[in-house]
Design an enzyme around this catalytic site. Structure first.
Site, mmCIF file in Angstrom:
data_model
loop_
_atom_site.group_PDB
_atom_site.id
_atom_site.type_symbol
_atom_site.label_atom_id
_atom_site.label_comp_id
_atom_site.label_asym_id
_atom_site.label_seq_id
_atom_site.Cartn_x
_atom_site.Cartn_y
_atom_site.Cartn_z
ATOM 1 N N ASN A 9 -1.048 64.810 66.013
ATOM 2 C CA ASN A 9 0.172 64.482 65.253
ATOM 3 C C ASN A 9 -0.009 65.072 63.859
ATOM 4 O O ASN A 9 -0.760 64.544 63.054
ATOM 5 C CB ASN A 9 0.323 62.953 65.199
ATOM 6 C CG ASN A 9 1.441 62.518 64.273
ATOM 7 O OD1 ASN A 9 2.276 63.333 63.859
ATOM 8 N ND2 ASN A 9 1.474 61.232 63.959
ATOM 9 N N LYS A 11 2.075 65.294 61.451
ATOM 10 C CA LYS A 11 2.844 64.642 60.378
ATOM 11 C C LYS A 11 3.527 65.714 59.516
ATOM 12 O O LYS A 11 3.968 66.727 60.054
ATOM 13 C CB LYS A 11 1.931 63.716 59.578
ATOM 14 C CG LYS A 11 1.163 62.759 60.503
ATOM 15 C CD LYS A 11 0.437 61.657 59.818
ATOM 16 C CE LYS A 11 -0.252 60.791 60.862
ATOM 17 N NZ LYS A 11 -0.942 59.658 60.280
ATOM 18 N N HIS A 95 6.330 55.669 65.421
ATOM 19 C CA HIS A 95 5.079 55.720 64.655
ATOM 20 C C HIS A 95 5.176 54.739 63.485
ATOM 21 O O HIS A 95 6.253 54.566 62.901
ATOM 22 C CB HIS A 95 4.846 57.142 64.141
ATOM 23 C CG HIS A 95 3.478 57.327 63.576
ATOM 24 N ND1 HIS A 95 3.144 56.888 62.311
ATOM 25 C CD2 HIS A 95 2.347 57.860 64.096
ATOM 26 C CE1 HIS A 95 1.863 57.160 62.090
ATOM 27 N NE2 HIS A 95 1.356 57.746 63.159
ATOM 28 N N GLU A 97 4.372 54.960 60.507
ATOM 29 C CA GLU A 97 4.866 55.539 59.251
ATOM 30 C C GLU A 97 6.391 55.594 59.250
ATOM 31 O O GLU A 97 7.018 55.477 58.197
ATOM 32 C CB GLU A 97 4.239 56.923 59.027
ATOM 33 C CG GLU A 97 2.781 56.784 58.596
ATOM 34 C CD GLU A 97 1.888 57.959 58.941
ATOM 35 O OE1 GLU A 97 2.398 59.027 59.308
ATOM 36 O OE2 GLU A 97 0.655 57.782 58.859
ATOM 37 N N GLU A 167 -1.898 52.116 67.961
ATOM 38 C CA GLU A 167 -2.343 52.592 66.659
ATOM 39 C C GLU A 167 -2.365 51.437 65.664
ATOM 40 O O GLU A 167 -1.326 51.136 65.044
ATOM 41 C CB GLU A 167 -1.399 53.684 66.144
ATOM 42 C CG GLU A 167 -1.351 54.910 67.022
ATOM 43 C CD GLU A 167 -1.048 56.167 66.213
ATOM 44 O OE1 GLU A 167 -1.767 57.150 66.392
ATOM 45 O OE2 GLU A 167 -0.118 56.138 65.377
ATOM 46 N N GLY A 173 -5.355 56.918 58.971
ATOM 47 C CA GLY A 173 -5.600 57.667 57.741
ATOM 48 C C GLY A 173 -6.551 56.980 56.777
ATOM 49 O O GLY A 173 -6.690 57.386 55.630
ATOM 50 N N SER A 213 -7.712 57.264 62.789
ATOM 51 C CA SER A 213 -8.980 57.828 62.329
ATOM 52 C C SER A 213 -9.884 58.300 63.470
ATOM 53 O O SER A 213 -11.100 58.134 63.413
ATOM 54 C CB SER A 213 -9.717 56.835 61.427
ATOM 55 O OG SER A 213 -8.943 56.573 60.259
#
Ligand code: PGA
Length: 259
Positions: A9, A11, A95, A97, A167, A173, A213
Protein backbone atom coordinates in the site's frame (compact mmCIF):
# COMPACT_ATOMS: atom_id res chain seq x y z
CA UNK A 1 -5.02 -24.26 1.83
CA UNK A 2 -5.25 -20.50 1.42
CA UNK A 3 -2.88 -18.90 -1.04
CA UNK A 4 -0.90 -16.12 0.68
CA UNK A 5 -1.01 -12.51 -0.51
CA UNK A 6 1.64 -9.85 -0.11
CA UNK A 7 0.25 -6.41 -0.90
CA UNK A 8 2.03 -3.07 -0.96
CA UNK A 9 0.00 0.00 0.00
CA UNK A 10 1.94 2.97 -1.28
CA UNK A 11 -0.41 5.54 0.23
CA UNK A 12 0.43 9.07 -1.05
CA UNK A 13 3.84 8.14 -2.43
CA UNK A 14 5.44 7.85 -5.88
CA UNK A 15 4.91 9.79 -9.07
CA UNK A 16 3.98 8.25 -12.41
CA UNK A 17 7.65 8.11 -13.45
CA UNK A 18 8.70 6.54 -10.15
CA UNK A 19 5.88 4.02 -10.40
CA UNK A 20 6.80 2.89 -13.91
CA UNK A 21 10.44 2.42 -12.93
CA UNK A 22 9.61 0.62 -9.69
CA UNK A 23 7.10 -1.79 -11.21
CA UNK A 24 9.41 -2.56 -14.14
CA UNK A 25 12.14 -3.60 -11.69
CA UNK A 26 9.77 -5.36 -9.30
CA UNK A 27 8.28 -7.60 -11.99
CA UNK A 28 11.74 -8.85 -12.91
CA UNK A 29 12.70 -9.52 -9.31
CA UNK A 30 9.54 -11.50 -8.52
CA UNK A 31 9.05 -13.17 -11.90
CA UNK A 32 9.71 -16.60 -10.42
CA UNK A 33 7.56 -16.18 -7.35
CA UNK A 34 4.60 -18.52 -7.35
CA UNK A 35 3.99 -19.15 -3.66
CA UNK A 36 1.86 -16.02 -3.21
CA UNK A 37 -0.19 -13.36 -4.94
CA UNK A 38 1.55 -9.99 -5.17
CA UNK A 39 -0.46 -6.76 -5.18
CA UNK A 40 0.72 -3.17 -5.54
CA UNK A 41 -1.56 -0.22 -4.68
CA UNK A 42 -0.18 3.06 -6.07
CA UNK A 43 -1.97 6.43 -5.88
CA UNK A 44 -4.79 6.96 -8.41
CA UNK A 45 -2.63 9.06 -10.74
CA UNK A 46 -0.12 6.25 -11.17
CA UNK A 47 -2.54 3.32 -11.53
CA UNK A 48 -2.41 3.22 -15.28
CA UNK A 49 1.38 3.47 -15.38
CA UNK A 50 1.58 0.64 -12.84
CA UNK A 51 -0.83 -1.53 -14.82
CA UNK A 52 1.08 -0.95 -18.04
CA UNK A 53 4.42 -1.74 -16.42
CA UNK A 54 2.90 -4.88 -14.85
CA UNK A 55 1.14 -6.19 -17.96
CA UNK A 56 1.73 -9.90 -18.49
CA UNK A 57 3.43 -10.31 -15.11
CA UNK A 58 2.34 -11.93 -11.84
CA UNK A 59 1.61 -8.52 -10.25
CA UNK A 60 -1.90 -7.29 -9.55
CA UNK A 61 -2.66 -3.59 -9.28
CA UNK A 62 -5.06 -2.18 -6.68
CA UNK A 63 -6.64 1.18 -5.95
CA UNK A 64 -6.49 2.61 -2.45
CA UNK A 65 -10.13 3.68 -2.25
CA UNK A 66 -13.32 3.72 -4.31
CA UNK A 67 -16.61 5.62 -4.29
CA UNK A 68 -19.86 3.67 -4.15
CA UNK A 69 -21.52 5.50 -7.05
CA UNK A 70 -20.61 4.70 -10.67
CA UNK A 71 -20.37 8.45 -11.45
CA UNK A 72 -21.87 11.73 -10.31
CA UNK A 73 -21.18 14.92 -8.37
CA UNK A 74 -18.51 13.62 -5.99
CA UNK A 75 -15.50 15.91 -6.29
CA UNK A 76 -12.22 14.14 -5.79
CA UNK A 77 -13.67 10.64 -5.84
CA UNK A 78 -13.06 7.71 -8.18
CA UNK A 79 -15.53 4.98 -9.17
CA UNK A 80 -14.98 1.25 -9.44
CA UNK A 81 -15.36 1.40 -13.22
CA UNK A 82 -12.67 4.07 -13.41
CA UNK A 83 -10.31 1.92 -11.34
CA UNK A 84 -10.91 -1.03 -13.65
CA UNK A 85 -10.35 1.10 -16.72
CA UNK A 86 -7.02 2.27 -15.27
CA UNK A 87 -5.98 -1.37 -14.88
CA UNK A 88 -6.76 -2.13 -11.23
CA UNK A 89 -8.27 -5.51 -10.37
CA UNK A 90 -8.46 -4.96 -6.61
CA UNK A 91 -9.09 -2.09 -4.21
CA UNK A 92 -8.27 -1.35 -0.58
CA UNK A 93 -11.40 -0.25 1.30
CA UNK A 94 -11.81 1.19 4.80
CA UNK A 95 -8.16 1.80 5.60
CA UNK A 96 -7.87 3.41 9.04
CA UNK A 97 -6.28 6.51 7.50
CA UNK A 98 -9.43 7.01 5.46
CA UNK A 99 -11.64 6.32 8.46
CA UNK A 100 -9.60 8.95 10.36
CA UNK A 101 -8.92 11.57 7.64
CA UNK A 102 -12.20 11.30 5.73
CA UNK A 103 -14.62 10.19 8.41
CA UNK A 104 -15.41 6.90 6.68
CA UNK A 105 -17.98 4.86 8.57
CA UNK A 106 -18.72 1.15 8.44
CA UNK A 107 -21.84 1.98 6.43
CA UNK A 108 -19.82 3.86 3.81
CA UNK A 109 -17.32 1.02 3.70
CA UNK A 110 -20.17 -1.42 3.15
CA UNK A 111 -21.42 0.63 0.19
CA UNK A 112 -17.93 0.88 -1.29
CA UNK A 113 -17.46 -2.85 -0.87
CA UNK A 114 -20.68 -3.63 -2.71
CA UNK A 115 -19.79 -1.23 -5.54
CA UNK A 116 -16.36 -2.85 -5.89
CA UNK A 117 -17.88 -6.34 -5.96
CA UNK A 118 -20.50 -5.32 -8.50
CA UNK A 119 -17.78 -3.99 -10.78
CA UNK A 120 -15.67 -7.15 -10.45
CA UNK A 121 -12.89 -5.72 -8.28
CA UNK A 122 -11.45 -7.71 -5.38
CA UNK A 123 -12.01 -5.67 -2.22
CA UNK A 124 -9.31 -5.72 0.47
CA UNK A 125 -11.28 -4.54 3.48
CA UNK A 126 -9.37 -3.16 6.48
CA UNK A 127 -10.43 -3.48 10.09
CA UNK A 128 -8.56 -2.83 13.32
CA UNK A 129 -8.65 -1.21 16.74
CA UNK A 130 -6.92 1.91 18.09
CA UNK A 131 -4.48 1.79 20.98
CA UNK A 132 -7.07 3.16 23.36
CA UNK A 133 -9.57 0.52 22.29
CA UNK A 134 -7.02 -2.25 22.77
CA UNK A 135 -5.90 -0.99 26.16
CA UNK A 136 -9.45 -0.76 27.39
CA UNK A 137 -10.07 -4.38 26.36
CA UNK A 138 -12.43 -3.55 23.50
CA UNK A 139 -10.51 -5.05 20.56
CA UNK A 140 -13.06 -7.78 19.83
CA UNK A 141 -15.99 -5.44 20.31
CA UNK A 142 -14.50 -3.05 17.72
CA UNK A 143 -13.69 -5.82 15.25
CA UNK A 144 -17.17 -7.23 15.64
CA UNK A 145 -18.78 -3.83 15.00
CA UNK A 146 -16.59 -3.20 11.94
CA UNK A 147 -17.33 -6.70 10.67
CA UNK A 148 -21.10 -6.50 11.13
CA UNK A 149 -21.31 -3.00 9.64
CA UNK A 150 -18.79 -3.46 6.88
CA UNK A 151 -20.10 -6.82 5.66
CA UNK A 152 -23.82 -6.19 6.16
CA UNK A 153 -26.09 -7.67 3.52
CA UNK A 154 -23.43 -9.71 1.73
CA UNK A 155 -24.24 -13.15 0.38
CA UNK A 156 -21.75 -15.96 1.13
CA UNK A 157 -20.79 -15.89 -2.54
CA UNK A 158 -20.02 -12.16 -2.38
CA UNK A 159 -18.12 -12.70 0.84
CA UNK A 160 -16.03 -15.39 -0.86
CA UNK A 161 -14.67 -12.73 -3.23
CA UNK A 162 -13.21 -10.41 -0.61
CA UNK A 163 -9.95 -10.29 1.31
CA UNK A 164 -9.69 -8.84 4.78
CA UNK A 165 -6.79 -6.97 6.35
CA UNK A 166 -6.41 -6.83 10.11
CA UNK A 167 -4.55 -3.58 10.78
CA UNK A 168 -4.31 -2.51 14.41
CA UNK A 169 -4.18 1.28 14.14
CA UNK A 170 -1.46 1.55 16.78
CA UNK A 171 0.87 -0.59 14.65
CA UNK A 172 0.54 1.40 11.41
CA UNK A 173 3.60 3.45 10.55
CA UNK A 174 4.76 3.34 14.16
CA UNK A 175 7.34 0.58 13.99
CA UNK A 176 5.26 -1.15 16.68
CA UNK A 177 4.22 -4.45 15.12
CA UNK A 178 1.65 -6.64 16.76
CA UNK A 179 3.34 -9.84 17.86
CA UNK A 180 2.47 -12.80 15.64
CA UNK A 181 0.43 -14.19 18.55
CA UNK A 182 -1.56 -10.96 18.97
CA UNK A 183 -2.25 -10.78 15.25
CA UNK A 184 -3.21 -14.46 15.08
CA UNK A 185 -5.64 -14.00 17.96
CA UNK A 186 -7.49 -11.26 16.10
CA UNK A 187 -7.37 -13.23 12.84
CA UNK A 188 -8.88 -16.21 14.63
CA UNK A 189 -11.63 -13.99 15.97
CA UNK A 190 -12.35 -12.50 12.53
CA UNK A 191 -12.52 -16.01 11.08
CA UNK A 192 -14.93 -16.99 13.83
CA UNK A 193 -17.16 -14.01 13.02
CA UNK A 194 -17.01 -15.07 9.36
CA UNK A 195 -17.97 -18.62 10.27
CA UNK A 196 -21.00 -17.47 12.25
CA UNK A 197 -22.24 -15.18 9.50
CA UNK A 198 -21.23 -16.94 6.29
CA UNK A 199 -20.53 -20.56 7.24
CA UNK A 200 -17.56 -22.85 7.66
CA UNK A 201 -16.48 -23.09 4.03
CA UNK A 202 -16.39 -19.33 3.45
CA UNK A 203 -14.59 -18.71 6.73
CA UNK A 204 -11.91 -21.24 5.86
CA UNK A 205 -11.50 -19.78 2.40
CA UNK A 206 -11.20 -16.15 3.57
CA UNK A 207 -7.72 -14.68 3.28
CA UNK A 208 -6.87 -12.37 6.18
CA UNK A 209 -3.77 -10.22 5.78
CA UNK A 210 -1.96 -8.58 8.66
CA UNK A 211 -0.90 -4.94 8.32
CA UNK A 212 1.06 -2.62 10.58
CA UNK A 213 4.83 -2.12 10.43
CA UNK A 214 5.50 -5.31 8.46
CA UNK A 215 9.20 -5.44 7.58
CA UNK A 216 11.64 -7.97 6.10
CA UNK A 217 12.73 -8.92 9.61
CA UNK A 218 9.27 -9.67 11.01
CA UNK A 219 7.43 -11.18 8.02
CA UNK A 220 8.68 -14.71 8.69
CA UNK A 221 7.37 -14.74 12.25
CA UNK A 222 4.00 -13.46 11.11
CA UNK A 223 3.70 -15.94 8.24
CA UNK A 224 4.48 -18.83 10.53
CA UNK A 225 1.02 -18.34 12.00
CA UNK A 226 -1.45 -20.41 10.02
CA UNK A 227 -4.16 -17.82 10.68
CA UNK A 228 -2.14 -15.12 8.92
CA UNK A 229 -2.57 -15.36 5.15
CA UNK A 230 -0.35 -12.51 4.08
CA UNK A 231 0.55 -8.91 4.69
CA UNK A 232 -0.58 -5.43 3.74
CA UNK A 233 2.67 -3.50 3.77
CA UNK A 234 2.91 0.30 3.90
CA UNK A 235 6.30 1.94 4.43
CA UNK A 236 8.37 -1.14 3.64
CA UNK A 237 6.65 -1.58 0.27
CA UNK A 238 8.10 1.70 -1.04
CA UNK A 239 11.62 0.33 -1.14
CA UNK A 240 12.25 -2.30 -3.80
CA UNK A 241 14.70 -4.37 -1.79
CA UNK A 242 12.58 -4.49 1.33
CA UNK A 243 9.36 -5.30 -0.59
CA UNK A 244 11.12 -8.07 -2.52
CA UNK A 245 12.51 -9.44 0.75
CA UNK A 246 9.00 -9.50 2.24
CA UNK A 247 7.60 -11.26 -0.86
CA UNK A 248 10.38 -13.81 -0.58
CA UNK A 249 9.62 -14.84 3.00
CA UNK A 250 8.98 -18.57 2.26
CA UNK A 251 12.49 -19.95 2.42
CA UNK A 252 12.54 -18.57 5.95
CA UNK A 253 9.33 -20.20 7.01
CA UNK A 254 9.05 -23.21 4.77
CA UNK A 255 9.81 -25.45 7.70
CA UNK A 256 7.34 -23.81 10.03
CA UNK A 257 4.22 -23.39 7.92
CA UNK A 258 2.12 -26.43 7.34
CA UNK A 259 -1.15 -26.43 5.45
P1 PGA B 1 2.89 0.39 7.57
O1 PGA B 1 1.42 0.61 6.96
O2 PGA B 1 3.40 -0.91 7.04
O3 PGA B 1 3.68 1.58 7.12
O4 PGA B 1 2.72 0.34 9.07
C1 PGA B 1 0.54 -0.46 6.79
C2 PGA B 1 -0.78 0.04 6.24
O5 PGA B 1 -1.24 1.10 6.65
O6 PGA B 1 -1.40 -0.62 5.36
Amino acid sequence: MRRPVIAGNWKMHKTIAETSAFVARLRERVANVNHCDIVVAPPFTALRAAAEAARGSNLRIAGQDVHWEPNGAHTGDISAGMLMEAGATAVIIGHSERRRDHGETDEMINRKLKAALAAGLTPIVCVGETLEERESGRTQEVLSRQFEGGFAGLTPWEFSRIMMAYEPVWAIGTGRTATPEMAAESHTYLRELSRRRFGEAEAERLRILYGGSVKPDNIAGLMREVQIDGALVGGASLDLESFVAIVQYPPLVAAGRVG
